[in-house]
Design a protein around this motif. Structure first.
Motif, PDB file in Angstrom:
ATOM      1  N   ALA A 226     -10.154   0.569  10.607  1.00 44.03           N
ATOM      2  CA  ALA A 226      -9.609   1.851  11.043  1.00 44.03           C
ATOM      3  C   ALA A 226      -8.121   1.932  10.715  1.00 44.03           C
ATOM      4  O   ALA A 226      -7.622   2.977  10.276  1.00 44.03           O
ATOM      5  CB  ALA A 226      -9.837   2.044  12.540  1.00 44.03           C
ATOM      6  N   VAL A 227      -7.403   0.833  10.932  1.00 44.07           N
ATOM      7  CA  VAL A 227      -5.980   0.802  10.588  1.00 44.07           C
ATOM      8  C   VAL A 227      -5.805   1.023   9.091  1.00 44.07           C
ATOM      9  O   VAL A 227      -4.938   1.790   8.643  1.00 44.07           O
ATOM     10  CB  VAL A 227      -5.347  -0.527  11.017  1.00 44.07           C
ATOM     11  CG1 VAL A 227      -3.874  -0.580  10.612  1.00 44.07           C
ATOM     12  CG2 VAL A 227      -5.481  -0.726  12.527  1.00 44.07           C
ATOM     13  N   ALA A 228      -6.635   0.362   8.295  1.00 43.48           N
ATOM     14  CA  ALA A 228      -6.571   0.526   6.848  1.00 43.48           C
ATOM     15  C   ALA A 228      -6.832   1.966   6.443  1.00 43.48           C
ATOM     16  O   ALA A 228      -6.178   2.508   5.536  1.00 43.48           O
ATOM     17  CB  ALA A 228      -7.566  -0.406   6.176  1.00 43.48           C
ATOM     18  N   SER A 229      -7.770   2.634   7.120  1.00 44.84           N
ATOM     19  CA  SER A 229      -8.072   4.023   6.814  1.00 44.84           C
ATOM     20  C   SER A 229      -6.895   4.933   7.132  1.00 44.84           C
ATOM     21  O   SER A 229      -6.580   5.853   6.360  1.00 44.84           O
ATOM     22  CB  SER A 229      -9.310   4.476   7.592  1.00 44.84           C
ATOM     23  OG  SER A 229      -9.598   5.836   7.343  1.00 44.84           O
ATOM     24  N   VAL A 230      -6.249   4.703   8.270  1.00 48.71           N
ATOM     25  CA  VAL A 230      -5.066   5.486   8.628  1.00 48.71           C
ATOM     26  C   VAL A 230      -3.995   5.335   7.552  1.00 48.71           C
ATOM     27  O   VAL A 230      -3.384   6.322   7.093  1.00 48.71           O
ATOM     28  CB  VAL A 230      -4.528   5.060  10.008  1.00 48.71           C
ATOM     29  CG1 VAL A 230      -3.172   5.700  10.282  1.00 48.71           C
ATOM     30  CG2 VAL A 230      -5.518   5.433  11.103  1.00 48.71           C
ATOM     31  N   LEU A 231      -3.766   4.107   7.099  1.00 41.00           N
ATOM     32  CA  LEU A 231      -2.771   3.855   6.056  1.00 41.00           C
ATOM     33  C   LEU A 231      -3.184   4.499   4.738  1.00 41.00           C
ATOM     34  O   LEU A 231      -2.361   5.102   4.040  1.00 41.00           O
ATOM     35  CB  LEU A 231      -2.579   2.352   5.871  1.00 41.00           C
ATOM     36  CG  LEU A 231      -1.862   1.608   7.003  1.00 41.00           C
ATOM     37  CD1 LEU A 231      -2.000   0.103   6.830  1.00 41.00           C
ATOM     38  CD2 LEU A 231      -0.381   2.002   7.053  1.00 41.00           C
ATOM     39  N   ASP A 232      -4.440   4.374   4.391  1.00 41.27           N
ATOM     40  CA  ASP A 232      -4.920   4.931   3.121  1.00 41.27           C
ATOM     41  C   ASP A 232      -4.748   6.441   3.060  1.00 41.27           C
ATOM     42  O   ASP A 232      -4.576   7.011   1.968  1.00 41.27           O
ATOM     43  CB  ASP A 232      -6.390   4.576   2.900  1.00 41.27           C
ATOM     44  CG  ASP A 232      -6.612   3.111   2.568  1.00 41.27           C
ATOM     45  OD1 ASP A 232      -5.626   2.426   2.204  1.00 41.27           O
ATOM     46  OD2 ASP A 232      -7.768   2.643   2.681  1.00 41.27           O
ATOM     47  N   GLN A 233      -4.808   7.095   4.212  1.00 42.13           N
ATOM     48  CA  GLN A 233      -4.632   8.544   4.249  1.00 42.13           C
ATOM     49  C   GLN A 233      -3.160   8.949   4.207  1.00 42.13           C
ATOM     50  O   GLN A 233      -2.844  10.137   4.161  1.00 42.13           O
ATOM     51  CB  GLN A 233      -5.308   9.126   5.488  1.00 42.13           C
ATOM     52  CG  GLN A 233      -6.828   8.995   5.460  1.00 42.13           C
ATOM     53  CD  GLN A 233      -7.483   9.600   6.677  1.00 42.13           C
ATOM     54  OE1 GLN A 233      -7.546  10.821   6.812  1.00 42.13           O
ATOM     55  NE2 GLN A 233      -7.980   8.755   7.565  1.00 42.13           N
ATOM     56  N   GLY A 234      -2.262   7.954   4.228  1.00 38.43           N
ATOM     57  CA  GLY A 234      -0.840   8.229   4.104  1.00 38.43           C
ATOM     58  C   GLY A 234      -0.098   8.390   5.405  1.00 38.43           C
ATOM     59  O   GLY A 234       1.102   8.702   5.406  1.00 38.43           O
ATOM     60  N   ALA A 235      -0.773   8.198   6.551  1.00 40.27           N
ATOM     61  CA  ALA A 235      -0.128   8.334   7.852  1.00 40.27           C
ATOM     62  C   ALA A 235       0.657   7.064   8.196  1.00 40.27           C
ATOM     63  O   ALA A 235       0.576   6.044   7.509  1.00 40.27           O
ATOM     64  CB  ALA A 235      -1.162   8.633   8.930  1.00 40.27           C
ATOM     65  N   ILE A 236       1.406   7.142   9.284  1.00 40.63           N
ATOM     66  CA  ILE A 236       2.243   6.046   9.750  1.00 40.63           C
ATOM     67  C   ILE A 236       1.526   5.334  10.893  1.00 40.63           C
ATOM     68  O   ILE A 236       0.928   5.981  11.762  1.00 40.63           O
ATOM     69  CB  ILE A 236       3.608   6.563  10.254  1.00 40.63           C
ATOM     70  CG1 ILE A 236       4.238   7.517   9.235  1.00 40.63           C
ATOM     71  CG2 ILE A 236       4.535   5.401  10.576  1.00 40.63           C
ATOM     72  CD1 ILE A 236       4.518   6.912   7.891  1.00 40.63           C
TER      73      ILE A 236
END
Length: 327
Positions: A226-236
């Motif tokens: 889930a953390v990786a997905s948040v990062l992949d979407q460009g969020a902080i």
């Protein structure tokens, strides 16, 4: 205009007015200047003496400045002890910049007015009403109850229940995103049960991913995917309990390992750190770890893991500066 020129012209709204983002210095990005549970002011066993609260918070801010800190971002929002006039006085007295927040959540900590359906048939407060409420605190000044508006907020914060987002909380998230879009400030959102789905509510409103921060991601039960997905979407991502190693939070060594890995993978500019420290607390347990803990105690763990000094210090300087700058 070049990117360098844009950066030099960017400003951040503090309780004493706008300042250039470059003047923020070392920034504690998500702390509680004053943390008070709603209703604590009516408890006979709790002292709400303002001079005592001022002295406690001033001591915490002074210690932060002595450790090399310059700016504290208070992410308590509207109903957890925010005192606009006290924040102004604390900033003047200590020389520490203070960035205050508007916003509210989770639902269980909202005032009854915001939970009372005011439509027929009854429905939760819609996103547009929250957006209007929060945006006025940014453009017109934060409300000092029964007195005036004073001192604008510099960001909007919200949170969902860990058991899962309620309809009211979805309105809060969507209203926060709309506020950010209309005013140029960022959103810091503490996720509920699903960080990816909760981020989706912000992005669905058109908020650029780089203006969205998902907090609370140093819990032990957070799925790394889930953390990786948040990062992949460009969020902080925000690890906001640095220094807390009990009650479901990662150890600092585990945090340092994860952050070092993300930096090595080119994600360093998408990471923020805080301790959720408190300057003064009433009706709730204080976190006395200190606003400077990330700077003085945690960054050295990153150095030990081979993280370059400029990359590590960027987590408490350039990263929060970029986030807080009005767009």
């Amino acid at each position: 205009m070049s990117n360098d020129a844009q950066d030099s012209a960017a400003t951040v709204t503090t309780v004493l007015g706008p300042i250039p983002a470059a003047e923020l210095g070392v920034t504690a990005i998500s702390e509680a200047l004053i943390s008070a549970l709603p209703g604590a002011e009516y408890a006979p066993d709790i002292s709400m003496d303002r001079s005592e609260i001022f002295a406690e918070a001033a001591a915490a801010l002074t210690a932060f400045r002595q450790a090399g800190g310059s700016t504290v971002v208070d992410t308590t929002g509207m109903f957890h002890g925010r005192d606009v006039k006290l924040s102004e006085a604390l900033s003047r007295d200590t020389g520490v910049h203070i960035v205050a927040s508007t916003g509210m959540g989770p639902e269980e900590l909202l005032g009854g007015y915001f939970l009372t359906p005011q439509t027929n048939p009854p429905t939760p407060w819609p996103a547009e009403k929250f957006a209007d409420l929060f945006a006025k605190e940014i453009t017109e000044g934060m409300v000092v109850p029964r007195v005036e508006r004073r001192g604008p907020a510099g960001l909007v914060v919200t949170a969902a229940a860990r058991s899962g987002m309620t309809p009211t909380e979805e309105s809060l998230f969507r209203g926060s995103a709309r506020t950010a879009l209309s005013t140029g400030v960022p959103v810091i959102a503490r996720f509920g049960a699903d960080p990816v789905a909760d981020l989706g509510h912000l992005l669905d409103e058109g908020l650029p991913a780089e203006r969205a921060v998902i907090a609370g991601l140093d819990c032990t039960d957070v799925d790394p995917a889930a953390v990786a997905s948040v990062l992949d979407q460009g969020a902080i991502i925000l690890f906001d309990h640095v220094g807390t190693e009990t009650d479901g939070w990662l150890s600092d060594d585990a945090r340092a390992d994860l952050i070092s890995e993300h930096i090595a993978n080119g994600r360093g500019k998408q990471i923020l750190l805080s301790s959720s420290a408190t300057g003064a607390a009433r009706g709730t347990e204080a976190n006395p770890i200190g606003f400077g803990y990330v700077l003085t105690d945690f960054l050295p763990r990153l150095f030990e893991r081979g993280v370059a000094e400029d990359a590590a210090r960027g987590l408490v300087t350039s990263n929060p500066h970029t986030l807080l700058a009005r767009h």
